[in-house]
Write a protein that holds these residues in place. Structure first.
Motif, PDB file in Angstrom:
ATOM      1  N   GLN A 243       0.838  -1.199   0.000  1.00  0.00           N
ATOM      2  CA  GLN A 243       0.000   0.000   0.000  1.00  0.00           C
ATOM      3  C   GLN A 243       0.870   1.245   0.000  1.00  0.00           C
ATOM      4  OE1 GLN A 243      -2.270  -0.408   3.565  1.00  0.00           O
ATOM      5  NE2 GLN A 243      -3.396  -2.216   2.881  1.00  0.00           N
ATOM      6  N   TYR A 244       0.253   2.376  -0.353  1.00  0.00           N
ATOM      7  CA  TYR A 244       0.983   3.645  -0.322  1.00  0.00           C
ATOM      8  C   TYR A 244       1.389   3.976   1.106  1.00  0.00           C
ATOM      9  CZ  TYR A 244       2.101   8.541  -1.034  1.00  0.00           C
ATOM     10  OH  TYR A 244       2.748   9.751  -1.064  1.00  0.00           O
ATOM     11  N   ILE A 245       0.479   3.729   2.049  1.00  0.00           N
ATOM     12  CA  ILE A 245       0.815   3.826   3.468  1.00  0.00           C
ATOM     13  C   ILE A 245       1.162   2.413   3.913  1.00  0.00           C
ATOM     14  CG2 ILE A 245       0.017   4.428   5.778  1.00  0.00           C
ATOM     15  CD1 ILE A 245      -1.916   6.402   4.502  1.00  0.00           C
ATOM     16  N   PRO A 246       2.446   2.097   4.106  1.00  0.00           N
ATOM     17  CA  PRO A 246       2.866   0.697   4.289  1.00  0.00           C
ATOM     18  C   PRO A 246       2.457   0.130   5.635  1.00  0.00           C
ATOM     19  CG  PRO A 246       4.728   2.168   4.587  1.00  0.00           C
ATOM     20  CD  PRO A 246       3.588   3.025   4.135  1.00  0.00           C
ATOM     21  N   ASN A 247       2.231  -1.193   5.625  1.00  0.00           N
ATOM     22  CA  ASN A 247       2.030  -1.914   6.880  1.00  0.00           C
ATOM     23  C   ASN A 247       3.401  -2.129   7.521  1.00  0.00           C
ATOM     24  OD1 ASN A 247       3.234  -4.447   5.830  1.00  0.00           O
ATOM     25  ND2 ASN A 247       1.402  -4.507   4.546  1.00  0.00           N
ATOM     26  N   PRO A 248       3.459  -2.598   8.780  1.00  0.00           N
ATOM     27  CA  PRO A 248       4.763  -2.709   9.464  1.00  0.00           C
ATOM     28  C   PRO A 248       5.800  -3.539   8.700  1.00  0.00           C
ATOM     29  CG  PRO A 248       2.985  -2.920  11.050  1.00  0.00           C
ATOM     30  CD  PRO A 248       2.347  -2.868   9.695  1.00  0.00           C
ATOM     31  N   CYS A 249       5.395  -4.704   8.159  1.00  0.00           N
ATOM     32  CA  CYS A 249       6.348  -5.545   7.423  1.00  0.00           C
ATOM     33  C   CYS A 249       6.851  -4.838   6.173  1.00  0.00           C
ATOM     34  CB  CYS A 249       5.701  -6.875   7.048  1.00  0.00           C
ATOM     35  SG  CYS A 249       5.601  -8.059   8.398  1.00  0.00           S
ATOM     36  N   GLN A 250       5.930  -4.191   5.460  1.00  0.00           N
ATOM     37  CA  GLN A 250       6.325  -3.474   4.250  1.00  0.00           C
ATOM     38  C   GLN A 250       7.256  -2.321   4.582  1.00  0.00           C
ATOM     39  OE1 GLN A 250       3.015  -2.013   1.932  1.00  0.00           O
ATOM     40  NE2 GLN A 250       4.310  -0.667   0.709  1.00  0.00           N
ATOM     41  N   MET A 251       6.986  -1.637   5.686  1.00  0.00           N
ATOM     42  CA  MET A 251       7.820  -0.504   6.075  1.00  0.00           C
ATOM     43  C   MET A 251       9.246  -0.951   6.396  1.00  0.00           C
ATOM     44  SD  MET A 251       7.136   2.322   9.046  1.00  0.00           S
ATOM     45  CE  MET A 251       7.110   1.068  10.334  1.00  0.00           C
ATOM     46  N   VAL A 252       9.389  -2.047   7.173  1.00  0.00           N
ATOM     47  CA  VAL A 252      10.719  -2.562   7.505  1.00  0.00           C
ATOM     48  C   VAL A 252      11.451  -3.004   6.243  1.00  0.00           C
ATOM     49  CG1 VAL A 252      11.974  -4.376   8.733  1.00  0.00           C
ATOM     50  CG2 VAL A 252      10.039  -3.247   9.837  1.00  0.00           C
ATOM     51  N   ALA A 253      10.739  -3.696   5.350  1.00  0.00           N
ATOM     52  CA  ALA A 253      11.343  -4.156   4.102  1.00  0.00           C
ATOM     53  C   ALA A 253      11.814  -2.977   3.255  1.00  0.00           C
ATOM     54  CB  ALA A 253      10.354  -5.012   3.323  1.00  0.00           C
ATOM     55  N   GLU A 254      11.019  -1.920   3.187  1.00  0.00           N
ATOM     56  CA  GLU A 254      11.395  -0.758   2.390  1.00  0.00           C
ATOM     57  C   GLU A 254      12.627  -0.058   2.967  1.00  0.00           C
ATOM     58  OE1 GLU A 254       7.986   1.728   2.042  1.00  0.00           O
ATOM     59  OE2 GLU A 254       6.981   0.423   0.589  1.00  0.00           O
ATOM     60  N   ILE A 255      12.752  -0.052   4.301  1.00  0.00           N
ATOM     61  CA  ILE A 255      13.932   0.538   4.934  1.00  0.00           C
ATOM     62  C   ILE A 255      15.186  -0.230   4.541  1.00  0.00           C
ATOM     63  CG2 ILE A 255      15.094   0.913   7.141  1.00  0.00           C
ATOM     64  CD1 ILE A 255      12.329   1.527   8.330  1.00  0.00           C
ATOM     65  N   PHE A 256      15.110  -1.569   4.612  1.00  0.00           N
ATOM     66  CA  PHE A 256      16.253  -2.399   4.224  1.00  0.00           C
ATOM     67  C   PHE A 256      16.599  -2.193   2.751  1.00  0.00           C
ATOM     68  CE2 PHE A 256      15.360  -5.145   7.985  1.00  0.00           C
ATOM     69  CZ  PHE A 256      16.644  -5.177   8.497  1.00  0.00           C
ATOM     70  N   VAL A 257      15.582  -2.242   1.908  1.00  0.00           N
ATOM     71  CA  VAL A 257      15.812  -2.148   0.461  1.00  0.00           C
ATOM     72  C   VAL A 257      16.404  -0.793   0.090  1.00  0.00           C
ATOM     73  CG1 VAL A 257      14.664  -2.042  -1.778  1.00  0.00           C
ATOM     74  CG2 VAL A 257      14.074  -3.861  -0.176  1.00  0.00           C
ATOM     75  N   GLN A 258      15.807   0.285   0.592  1.00  0.00           N
ATOM     76  CA  GLN A 258      16.289   1.622   0.243  1.00  0.00           C
ATOM     77  C   GLN A 258      17.701   1.866   0.757  1.00  0.00           C
ATOM     78  OE1 GLN A 258      14.781   3.737  -1.738  1.00  0.00           O
ATOM     79  NE2 GLN A 258      16.420   5.260  -1.551  1.00  0.00           N
ATOM     80  N   SER A 259      17.957   1.468   2.001  1.00  0.00           N
ATOM     81  CA  SER A 259      19.270   1.710   2.596  1.00  0.00           C
ATOM     82  C   SER A 259      20.370   0.981   1.849  1.00  0.00           C
ATOM     83  CB  SER A 259      19.268   1.288   4.066  1.00  0.00           C
ATOM     84  OG  SER A 259      18.296   2.005   4.811  1.00  0.00           O
ATOM     85  N   PHE A 260      20.156  -0.307   1.586  1.00  0.00           N
ATOM     86  CA  PHE A 260      21.218  -1.093   0.952  1.00  0.00           C
ATOM     87  C   PHE A 260      21.303  -0.848  -0.549  1.00  0.00           C
ATOM     88  CE2 PHE A 260      21.147  -3.185   5.000  1.00  0.00           C
ATOM     89  CZ  PHE A 260      22.481  -3.492   5.199  1.00  0.00           C
ATOM     90  N   TRP A 261      20.222  -0.388  -1.152  1.00  0.00           N
ATOM     91  CA  TRP A 261      20.312   0.008  -2.553  1.00  0.00           C
ATOM     92  C   TRP A 261      21.230   1.225  -2.692  1.00  0.00           C
ATOM     93  CZ3 TRP A 261      20.296  -0.989  -7.393  1.00  0.00           C
ATOM     94  CH2 TRP A 261      20.189   0.044  -8.345  1.00  0.00           C
ATOM     95  N   GLU A 262      21.092   2.202  -1.789  1.00  0.00           N
ATOM     96  CA  GLU A 262      21.938   3.386  -1.841  1.00  0.00           C
ATOM     97  C   GLU A 262      23.398   3.031  -1.578  1.00  0.00           C
ATOM     98  OE1 GLU A 262      21.122   6.339  -2.819  1.00  0.00           O
ATOM     99  OE2 GLU A 262      18.998   5.836  -3.076  1.00  0.00           O
ATOM    100  N   LEU A 263      23.641   2.169  -0.591  1.00  0.00           N
ATOM    101  CA  LEU A 263      25.010   1.765  -0.281  1.00  0.00           C
ATOM    102  C   LEU A 263      25.648   1.012  -1.447  1.00  0.00           C
ATOM    103  CD1 LEU A 263      24.553   0.579   3.416  1.00  0.00           C
ATOM    104  CD2 LEU A 263      25.885   2.548   2.643  1.00  0.00           C
ATOM    105  N   THR A 264      24.885   0.106  -2.048  1.00  0.00           N
ATOM    106  CA  THR A 264      25.403  -0.681  -3.165  1.00  0.00           C
ATOM    107  C   THR A 264      25.660   0.194  -4.381  1.00  0.00           C
ATOM    108  OG1 THR A 264      24.101  -2.563  -2.360  1.00  0.00           O
ATOM    109  CG2 THR A 264      25.033  -2.748  -4.569  1.00  0.00           C
ATOM    110  N   LYS A 265      24.755   1.143  -4.623  1.00  0.00           N
ATOM    111  CA  LYS A 265      24.910   2.031  -5.787  1.00  0.00           C
ATOM    112  C   LYS A 265      26.115   2.950  -5.624  1.00  0.00           C
ATOM    113  CE  LYS A 265      21.827   5.211  -6.499  1.00  0.00           C
ATOM    114  NZ  LYS A 265      20.561   5.920  -6.828  1.00  0.00           N
ATOM    115  N   GLU A 266      26.434   3.346  -4.379  1.00  0.00           N
ATOM    116  CA  GLU A 266      27.601   4.190  -4.144  1.00  0.00           C
ATOM    117  C   GLU A 266      28.899   3.411  -4.336  1.00  0.00           C
ATOM    118  OE1 GLU A 266      27.415   6.025  -0.342  1.00  0.00           O
ATOM    119  OE2 GLU A 266      25.557   7.127  -0.774  1.00  0.00           O
ATOM    120  N   ALA A 267      28.902   2.147  -3.936  1.00  0.00           N
ATOM    121  CA  ALA A 267      30.120   1.339  -4.067  1.00  0.00           C
ATOM    122  C   ALA A 267      30.341   0.852  -5.496  1.00  0.00           C
ATOM    123  CB  ALA A 267      30.052   0.146  -3.122  1.00  0.00           C
ATOM    124  N   LEU A 268      29.256   0.563  -6.207  1.00  0.00           N
ATOM    125  CA  LEU A 268      29.328   0.092  -7.586  1.00  0.00           C
ATOM    126  C   LEU A 268      28.557   1.082  -8.459  1.00  0.00           C
ATOM    127  CD1 LEU A 268      28.269  -3.606  -6.809  1.00  0.00           C
ATOM    128  CD2 LEU A 268      30.609  -2.732  -6.930  1.00  0.00           C
TER     129      LEU A 268
END
Length: 224
Positions: free
Chosen positions: A48-73
């Motif tokens: 959903q646009y307003i995420p449920n708890p599981c979706q919110m945690v998953a989005e935090i992991f995905v966004q954080s590590f996507w930025e880190l990976t994109k900076e390194a590679l």
């Protein structure tokens, strides 16, 4: 100290060889994999646009590590290796945390787990280097700055596997030993919860992040 010395094992006779498996590590690894799969299913269920708890945690992991990976590679390589980096951190994080739960053991307390992951990262990094640069250019780097440095360069690369694996194993096993020693010193009347919180949660989180970032750095060094 029976908690550390007694190991639940499975034995298999195969072609005249006796194979011994750490059953606790296998079972705990399967449990953690099951938890992560369930988490992924719940996170992507009815997004959903307003995420449920599981979706919110998953989005935090995905966004954080996507930025880190994109900076390194670069972005193109990040698309290939980001799923591995994010999954590796989540697996290690849960593996280190699960020891806080009574009657549960950390898979990372068994050297086979961090060593296996270290070898996987080592092989993946060098595969990425060969694929990106070509084998000839990749091999030339071992003879830099002068040709007779090749043995030292090879040893240096192999030492990375030992370093990354034993760092994780030593911190998790060391934390378990300290908790057991302190608990026995007070004759079991007091189990210091702050030690579980510190070694299980704080140190476990730091070591999972360090292991993951070192794997990412090894890949980045090989492809650049």
């Amino acid at each position: 100290m029976e908690e550390l010395t007694h190991i639940w094992q499975w034995t298999l006779e195969l072609a005249g060889y006796r194979l011994v498996f750490n059953a606790m590590t296998i079972v705990m690894t399967l449990i953690i994999m099951g938890i992560l799969i369930l988490f992924a299913l719940f996170a992507r269920r009815k997004t959903q646009y307003i995420p449920n708890p599981c979706q919110m945690v998953a989005e935090i992991f995905v966004q954080s590590f996507w930025e880190l990976t994109k900076e390194a590679l670069d972005e193109e390589l990040a698309k290939k290796y980001f799923p591995l980096i994010c999954s590796l951190f989540m697996f290690l994080l849960l593996s280190n945390w699960i020891g806080v739960v009574p009657h549960m053991n950390e898979p990372t307390k068994d050297l086979n787990t961090p060593l296996g992951l270290g070898i996987m990262g080592f092989c993946l990094a060098h595969y990425a280097g060969i694929k990106t640069k070509g084998f000839v250019n990749y091999a030339k780097e071992y003879f830099q700055p002068v040709f007779f440095m090749m043995p030292l360069n090879v040893i240096g690369e192999l030492a990375k596997v030992v370093s990354i694996s034993f760092r994780l194993y030593g911190n998790i096993m060391g934390g378990s030993i300290i908790i057991l020693v302190v608990t026995h010193l007070v004759y079991g009347l007091l189990i210091p919860p702050f030690l579980y919180a510190f070694f299980g949660l704080f140190v476990g989180t730091v070591q999972a992040f360090v292991f993951t970032m070192l794997t990412l750095v090894y890949i980045s060094v090989q492809v650049k």
